[in-house]
Design a protein around this motif. Structure first.
Motif, mmCIF file in Angstrom:
data_model
loop_
_atom_site.group_PDB
_atom_site.id
_atom_site.type_symbol
_atom_site.label_atom_id
_atom_site.label_comp_id
_atom_site.label_asym_id
_atom_site.label_seq_id
_atom_site.Cartn_x
_atom_site.Cartn_y
_atom_site.Cartn_z
ATOM 1 N N TYR A 161 0.865 -1.175 0.000
ATOM 2 C CA TYR A 161 0.000 0.000 0.000
ATOM 3 C C TYR A 161 0.900 1.221 0.000
ATOM 4 O O TYR A 161 1.725 1.386 0.911
ATOM 5 C CB TYR A 161 -0.889 0.025 1.245
ATOM 6 N N THR A 162 0.766 2.076 -1.009
ATOM 7 C CA THR A 162 1.577 3.279 -1.068
ATOM 8 C C THR A 162 0.689 4.483 -1.375
ATOM 9 O O THR A 162 -0.341 4.365 -2.041
ATOM 10 C CB THR A 162 2.678 3.176 -2.152
ATOM 11 N N ASP A 163 1.143 5.652 -0.878
ATOM 12 C CA ASP A 163 0.439 6.876 -1.161
ATOM 13 C C ASP A 163 1.420 8.029 -0.946
ATOM 14 O O ASP A 163 2.331 7.929 -0.106
ATOM 15 C CB ASP A 163 -0.778 7.040 -0.244
ATOM 16 N N SER A 164 1.226 9.078 -1.701
ATOM 17 C CA SER A 164 2.083 10.255 -1.582
ATOM 18 C C SER A 164 1.227 11.498 -1.669
ATOM 19 O O SER A 164 0.346 11.610 -2.519
ATOM 20 C CB SER A 164 3.131 10.247 -2.686
ATOM 21 N N LYS A 165 1.487 12.464 -0.773
ATOM 22 C CA LYS A 165 0.740 13.728 -0.760
ATOM 23 C C LYS A 165 1.657 14.900 -1.074
ATOM 24 O O LYS A 165 1.351 16.021 -0.734
ATOM 25 C CB LYS A 165 0.090 13.947 0.608
ATOM 26 N N GLU A 166 2.764 14.665 -1.707
ATOM 27 C CA GLU A 166 3.710 15.749 -1.988
ATOM 28 C C GLU A 166 3.320 16.514 -3.221
ATOM 29 O O GLU A 166 2.727 16.104 -4.131
ATOM 30 C CB GLU A 166 5.121 15.185 -2.162
#
Length: 166
Positions: A161-166
């Protein structure tokens, strides 16, 4: 004279026999080592051994065998790191949390992670969003910038599970 010599011998024999009998029947608080086979205690032990041998992949207490988590926040890259290897001993746990000032390995890390994992209750049927929500809430990292989680569930299936908010 022949009779007088025999009486002390008989008395000595009776006295020795009696003392040996009393010693053999005395109160012994130690458990007997020669317990006959088939006692209830032995049967319980055998059942426990048989149960552990019968399961090919024992269930883990958290629903997963392996967890590798890295969460970055605006303040810190790798602000939270949690690693758990459930197929082996507790000594294969690592927990670093910059926000909670935690940096532990082995049993100490396991102790810190145990309650979090018990409350986490993630399953492989959950959506990516639901797993991320539960994990970030459990580790108090709702303001993450990068989220990377790898989990091996009890059946051997591994999900990332991966996520990025950059």
């Amino acid at each position: 004279m022949y009779m007088k010599a025999k009486k002390p011998t008989i008395l000595a024999t009776i006295l020795l026999s009696s003392s040996m009998l009393v010693a053999a029947c005395g109160n012994n608080d130690e458990p007997e080592e020669n317990v006959p086979d088939g006692t209830a205690f032995e049967e319980e032990q055998n059942e426990k051994v048989d149960e552990s041998l019968a399961t090919d992949s024992p269930e883990t207490e958290f629903g997963f065998r392996f967890l590798n988590l890295h969460i970055s926040t605006p303040d810190n890259k790798d602000a939270i790191i949690a690693e758990y290897y459930g197929n082996s001993s507790r000594s294969e746990a690592v927990y670093k949390n910059m926000h909670a000032a935690a940096d532990a390995q082995g049993d100490a890390a396991y102790t810190l992670l145990e309650q979090v994992f018990t409350d986490l209750q993630i399953t492989q049927e959950m959506s990516k969003e639901e797993v991320i929500e539960r994990v970030t809430t459990a580790f108090d990292a709702a303001d993450y910038t990068n989220f990377d989680l790898e989990v091996e569930y009890e059946d051997g299936e591994t999900k990332t599970y991966t996520d990025s908010k950059e």
